[in-house]
Scaffold this active site. Structure first.
Site, PDB file in Angstrom:
ATOM      1  N   SER A 149      24.300  29.954  32.070  1.00 27.26           N
ATOM      2  CA  SER A 149      24.788  31.198  31.474  1.00 27.26           C
ATOM      3  C   SER A 149      23.934  31.597  30.279  1.00 27.26           C
ATOM      4  CB  SER A 149      26.229  30.953  31.009  1.00 27.26           C
ATOM      5  OG  SER A 149      26.671  31.983  30.162  1.00 27.26           O
ATOM      6  N   TYR A 190      33.037  25.648  26.160  1.00 27.86           N
ATOM      7  CA  TYR A 190      32.493  26.171  27.422  1.00 27.86           C
ATOM      8  C   TYR A 190      30.967  26.237  27.358  1.00 27.86           C
ATOM      9  CZ  TYR A 190      30.956  29.437  30.973  1.00 27.86           C
ATOM     10  OH  TYR A 190      30.265  30.012  32.010  1.00 27.86           O
ATOM     11  N   PHE A 202      23.360  36.502  33.148  1.00 32.66           N
ATOM     12  CA  PHE A 202      23.774  37.318  32.008  1.00 32.66           C
ATOM     13  C   PHE A 202      25.215  37.785  32.273  1.00 32.66           C
ATOM     14  CE2 PHE A 202      20.481  37.118  28.861  1.00 32.66           C
ATOM     15  CZ  PHE A 202      19.715  36.163  29.498  1.00 32.66           C
ATOM     16  N   LYS A 228      27.784  24.157  29.435  1.00 30.99           N
ATOM     17  CA  LYS A 228      26.625  24.733  30.145  1.00 30.99           C
ATOM     18  C   LYS A 228      25.330  24.076  29.648  1.00 30.99           C
ATOM     19  CE  LYS A 228      28.793  27.315  32.932  1.00 30.99           C
ATOM     20  NZ  LYS A 228      28.936  26.801  34.293  1.00 30.99           N
ATOM     21  N   ASP A 240      38.950  18.863  45.089  1.00 28.51           N
ATOM     22  CA  ASP A 240      38.671  18.927  43.658  1.00 28.51           C
ATOM     23  C   ASP A 240      37.372  18.146  43.438  1.00 28.51           C
ATOM     24  OD1 ASP A 240      38.462  18.616  40.934  1.00 28.51           O
ATOM     25  OD2 ASP A 240      40.578  18.172  40.628  1.00 28.51           O
ATOM     26  N   ASN A 279      41.132  28.623  40.498  1.00 29.27           N
ATOM     27  CA  ASN A 279      40.995  30.000  39.979  1.00 29.27           C
ATOM     28  C   ASN A 279      40.671  30.970  41.113  1.00 29.27           C
ATOM     29  OD1 ASN A 279      41.078  31.819  37.791  1.00 29.27           O
ATOM     30  ND2 ASN A 279      38.850  31.883  37.708  1.00 29.27           N
ATOM     31  N   PHE A 284      29.150  25.966  41.564  1.00 26.49           N
ATOM     32  CA  PHE A 284      29.880  27.023  40.836  1.00 26.49           C
ATOM     33  C   PHE A 284      31.188  26.493  40.250  1.00 26.49           C
ATOM     34  CE2 PHE A 284      27.742  29.588  44.235  1.00 26.49           C
ATOM     35  CZ  PHE A 284      27.060  30.485  43.431  1.00 26.49           C
TER      36      PHE A 284
HETATM   37  P1  NAD Z   1      35.407  31.646  39.361  1.00 23.58           P
HETATM   38  O1  NAD Z   1      36.486  31.005  38.527  1.00 23.58           O
HETATM   39  O2  NAD Z   1      35.742  32.891  40.077  1.00 23.58           O
HETATM   40  O3  NAD Z   1      34.836  30.598  40.412  1.00 23.58           O
HETATM   41  C1  NAD Z   1      34.815  29.214  40.180  1.00 23.58           C
HETATM   42  C2  NAD Z   1      35.441  28.565  41.408  1.00 23.58           C
HETATM   43  O4  NAD Z   1      35.398  27.158  41.244  1.00 23.58           O
HETATM   44  C3  NAD Z   1      36.912  28.943  41.595  1.00 23.58           C
HETATM   45  O5  NAD Z   1      37.126  29.304  42.934  1.00 23.58           O
HETATM   46  C4  NAD Z   1      37.670  27.673  41.232  1.00 23.58           C
HETATM   47  O6  NAD Z   1      38.860  27.547  41.969  1.00 23.58           O
HETATM   48  C5  NAD Z   1      36.649  26.610  41.583  1.00 23.58           C
HETATM   49  N1  NAD Z   1      36.772  25.355  40.833  1.00 23.58           N
HETATM   50  C6  NAD Z   1      36.845  25.171  39.499  1.00 23.58           C
HETATM   51  N2  NAD Z   1      36.924  23.857  39.226  1.00 23.58           N
HETATM   52  C7  NAD Z   1      36.871  23.199  40.406  1.00 23.58           C
HETATM   53  C8  NAD Z   1      36.893  21.847  40.786  1.00 23.58           C
HETATM   54  N3  NAD Z   1      37.009  20.869  39.890  1.00 23.58           N
HETATM   55  N4  NAD Z   1      36.812  21.536  42.106  1.00 23.58           N
HETATM   56  C9  NAD Z   1      36.706  22.507  43.041  1.00 23.58           C
HETATM   57  N5  NAD Z   1      36.684  23.821  42.742  1.00 23.58           N
HETATM   58  C10 NAD Z   1      36.762  24.153  41.443  1.00 23.58           C
HETATM   59  O7  NAD Z   1      34.164  31.857  38.379  1.00 23.58           O
HETATM   60  P2  NAD Z   1      32.799  32.611  38.656  1.00 23.58           P
HETATM   61  O8  NAD Z   1      32.767  33.814  37.785  1.00 23.58           O
HETATM   62  O9  NAD Z   1      32.564  32.747  40.104  1.00 23.58           O
HETATM   63  O10 NAD Z   1      31.799  31.558  38.019  1.00 23.58           O
HETATM   64  C11 NAD Z   1      31.096  30.617  38.817  1.00 23.58           C
HETATM   65  C12 NAD Z   1      30.204  29.785  37.924  1.00 23.58           C
HETATM   66  O11 NAD Z   1      29.307  30.646  37.228  1.00 23.58           O
HETATM   67  C13 NAD Z   1      30.941  28.997  36.850  1.00 23.58           C
HETATM   68  O12 NAD Z   1      30.280  27.775  36.674  1.00 23.58           O
HETATM   69  C14 NAD Z   1      30.773  29.836  35.612  1.00 23.58           C
HETATM   70  O13 NAD Z   1      30.825  29.070  34.432  1.00 23.58           O
HETATM   71  C15 NAD Z   1      29.380  30.391  35.837  1.00 23.58           C
HETATM   72  N6  NAD Z   1      29.116  31.638  35.113  1.00 23.58           N
HETATM   73  C16 NAD Z   1      29.975  32.692  35.261  1.00 23.58           C
HETATM   74  C17 NAD Z   1      29.740  33.860  34.564  1.00 23.58           C
HETATM   75  C18 NAD Z   1      30.692  35.038  34.676  1.00 23.58           C
HETATM   76  O14 NAD Z   1      30.712  35.866  33.770  1.00 23.58           O
HETATM   77  N7  NAD Z   1      31.485  35.147  35.737  1.00 23.58           N
HETATM   78  C19 NAD Z   1      28.617  33.962  33.742  1.00 23.58           C
HETATM   79  C20 NAD Z   1      27.752  32.869  33.626  1.00 23.58           C
HETATM   80  C21 NAD Z   1      28.023  31.706  34.316  1.00 23.58           C
HETATM   81  C1  WQD Z   2      31.136  42.216  27.155  1.00 15.78           C
HETATM   82  C2  WQD Z   2      31.162  43.201  26.000  1.00 15.78           C
HETATM   83  C3  WQD Z   2      32.760  42.644  24.274  1.00 15.78           C
HETATM   84  C4  WQD Z   2      36.344  43.159  26.712  1.00 15.78           C
HETATM   85  C5  WQD Z   2      31.187  36.403  28.605  1.00 15.78           C
HETATM   86  C6  WQD Z   2      30.965  34.974  28.219  1.00 15.78           C
HETATM   87  C7  WQD Z   2      29.592  34.540  28.666  1.00 15.78           C
HETATM   88  C8  WQD Z   2      29.404  34.801  30.171  1.00 15.78           C
HETATM   89  C9  WQD Z   2      29.724  36.216  30.526  1.00 15.78           C
HETATM   90  C10 WQD Z   2      30.133  32.851  31.346  1.00 15.78           C
HETATM   91  C11 WQD Z   2      31.281  42.525  24.634  1.00 15.78           C
HETATM   92  C12 WQD Z   2      33.141  43.937  24.966  1.00 15.78           C
HETATM   93  C13 WQD Z   2      35.035  43.096  26.276  1.00 15.78           C
HETATM   94  C14 WQD Z   2      37.186  44.181  26.204  1.00 15.78           C
HETATM   95  C15 WQD Z   2      35.343  45.006  24.903  1.00 15.78           C
HETATM   96  N1  WQD Z   2      30.323  34.013  30.941  1.00 15.78           N
HETATM   97  N2  WQD Z   2      34.545  44.007  25.390  1.00 15.78           N
HETATM   98  N3  WQD Z   2      36.640  45.078  25.330  1.00 15.78           N
HETATM   99  O1  WQD Z   2      31.489  38.147  26.024  1.00 15.78           O
HETATM  100  O2  WQD Z   2      29.317  39.202  26.815  1.00 15.78           O
HETATM  101  O3  WQD Z   2      30.199  37.212  27.959  1.00 15.78           O
HETATM  102  O4  WQD Z   2      31.035  36.541  30.033  1.00 15.78           O
HETATM  103  O5  WQD Z   2      29.203  32.134  31.142  1.00 15.78           O
HETATM  104  O6  WQD Z   2      29.488  33.183  28.377  1.00 15.78           O
HETATM  105  O7  WQD Z   2      31.078  34.866  26.805  1.00 15.78           O
HETATM  106  O8  WQD Z   2      31.355  39.329  28.268  1.00 15.78           O
HETATM  107  O9  WQD Z   2      32.712  40.977  29.486  1.00 15.78           O
HETATM  108  O10 WQD Z   2      33.817  39.540  27.718  1.00 15.78           O
HETATM  109  O11 WQD Z   2      32.225  41.303  27.022  1.00 15.78           O
HETATM  110  O12 WQD Z   2      34.928  45.832  24.094  1.00 15.78           O
HETATM  111  O13 WQD Z   2      38.384  44.272  26.540  1.00 15.78           O
HETATM  112  O14 WQD Z   2      32.357  43.994  26.128  1.00 15.78           O
HETATM  113  O15 WQD Z   2      32.992  42.733  22.899  1.00 15.78           O
HETATM  114  O16 WQD Z   2      30.527  43.285  23.740  1.00 15.78           O
HETATM  115  P1  WQD Z   2      30.575  38.482  27.124  1.00 15.78           P
HETATM  116  P2  WQD Z   2      32.606  40.273  28.185  1.00 15.78           P
END
Ligand code: NAD
Ligand code: WQD
Length: 343
Positions: A127, A152, A181, A156, A61, A38, A83
């Protein structure tokens, strides 16, 4: 074992690349592993442009234990950040096995290798999704986790438990789960940021792509929630603030500051922001008008969730510092940079 060296698994991704920058700025040596499922190498270029240092990179991987083991053979980091996971909630409902395999196996391999090689510290990307539709707000780390509503979210919860149990079974391993968050924004240099593939699921990338003319119109999912303006409330945390929390967590474990070897922290601002507020904030910060309309609620969205950050503030000594308007400016600057849009 090198206490100044950190393995960043998934470090080419959105949060990982910003964390690599903050680790390098804090004097850590960084080894990134990623399979680019990704992401791509452009984030490594960005890290180098910002810090002047290109992190060591190995394309691996993390589900391939043998390949990941070779990284442990070659580099003597004492700490790792995990991550490397898939993160699209909707996709996880459609392809649960793919999510369980990737998110759990990558963590299991990392945890086992850490023990096998006598390495000590793991930070896990958890998360706010683990809280689900919480009964009391804001949520503290002691707020009970609700049964996960998506595969998902379940990965977590299960990953937190995997880390907790392995720390408990070891006399050496330390673990910190950071419950993020809603991470938003980009590095203020606009050299790294979020690069979603296809149509964005998350609000801020959808906003920036709409402003860039890639999407016609932002849909605001629901204006009839029981909130002051009818739209959902979330806790939007700046990506650089979030990245800094990882450095503080690593510092804490390396220095063995805590009696507890497994700890959990909420990483947010502690401030609820509605979807309408965020959209208006984006328009004001960047002096532009966004094309948006109110649409139906999105299935699975909770009305409101935001963090009580007391523990992170007092125990970690970390707090969110960046103003939302600066975060929203950085998000737009990054999108413009990616798309080649001039002032
Ligand atoms: P991202 O997809 O940008 O980063 C994840 C990275 O991990 C990517 O570069 C992907 O290529 C790599 N990856 C995935 N599976 C892999 C594997 N098996 N081996 C090696 N590399 C692998 O996502 P992000 O937003 O940077 O999220 C990072 C972490 O934080 C994730 O665990 C995600 O679940 C968690 N998280 C993200 C959010 C968010 O909203 N972005 C919120 C809460 C938690
Ligand atoms: C935020 C707010 C939508 C898109 C997600 C995952 C959570 C965590 C963070 C990984 C909500 C509204 C969104 C749009 C909208 N990720 N919205 N129009 O759903 O709070 O959290 O990302 O762990 O697990 O569920 O984030 O950015 O999708 O939405 O109105 O086109 O924006 O309804 O209220 P969310 P989000």
């Amino acid at each position: 074992m090198n206490n100044r060296c950190v393995l960043v698994a998934g470090g080419a991704g959105y949060i990982g690349s910003h964390t690599a920058v903050e680790l390098i700025n804090a004097g850590y040596e960084v080894v990134v592993v990623d399979n680019f499922s990704n992401s791509d190498a452009s984030s490594l270029d960005g890290i180098e442009r910002i810090t002047g240092v290109r992190p060591t990179f190995v394309e691996v991987d993390c589900c391939d234990k043998e390949a990941l083991g070779e990284v442990f053979e070659r580099y003597d980091f004492s700490s790792a950040i995990h991550f490397a996971a898939f993160k699209a909630v909707g996709e996880s409902v459609a392809k649960p096995a793919m999510y369980y395999r990737n998110n759990l196996l990558s963590l299991l391999n990392l945890v086992e290798l850490m023990s096998e090689y006598g390495r000590e510290n793991i930070v896990f990307s958890s998360s706010a999704t683990v809280y689900g539709d919480a009964d009391v707000l804001p949520v503290t780390e002691l707020t009970p986790r609700k049964p996960a509503t998506s595969p998902y979210g379940n990965t977590k919860q299960m990953s937190e438990d995997i880390l907790r149990d392995n720390v408990a079974a070891s006399d050496k391993l330390r673990g910190i789960a950071l419950r993020y968050f809603n991470p938003i924004g980009a590095h203020p240099s606009a050299q790294i940021g979020e690069l979603p593939r296809g149509v964005p699921n998350n609000l801020v990338p959808y906003i920036t792509q709409t402003a860039a003319g890639i999407r016609e119109c932002l849909s605001i999912f629901g204006d009839d929630y029981d909130t002051p303006d009818g739209s959902c409330l979330r806790d939007y945390i700046d990506i650089v603030d979030l990245a800094r929390a990882h450095v503080v967590a690593i510092d804490r474990m390396v220095a063995k500051l805590s009696e507890e070897r497994y700890e959990v922290f909420n990483i947010g601002t502690g401030r609820p922001v509605s979807v309408f507020e965020l959209v208006k904030g984006f328009e004001q910060a960047n002096n532009l008008k966004l094309n948006y309309r109110v649409a139906a609620r999105r299935a699975g969205d909770v009305t409101a969730v935001w963090a009580d950050t007391t523990r992170a503030n007092e125990v970690l000594g970390w707090r969110a510092e960046r103003e939302l308007s600066d975060t929203l400016k950085a998000a737009w600057q990054w999108e413009r940079n990616v798309r080649g849009i001039k002032e």
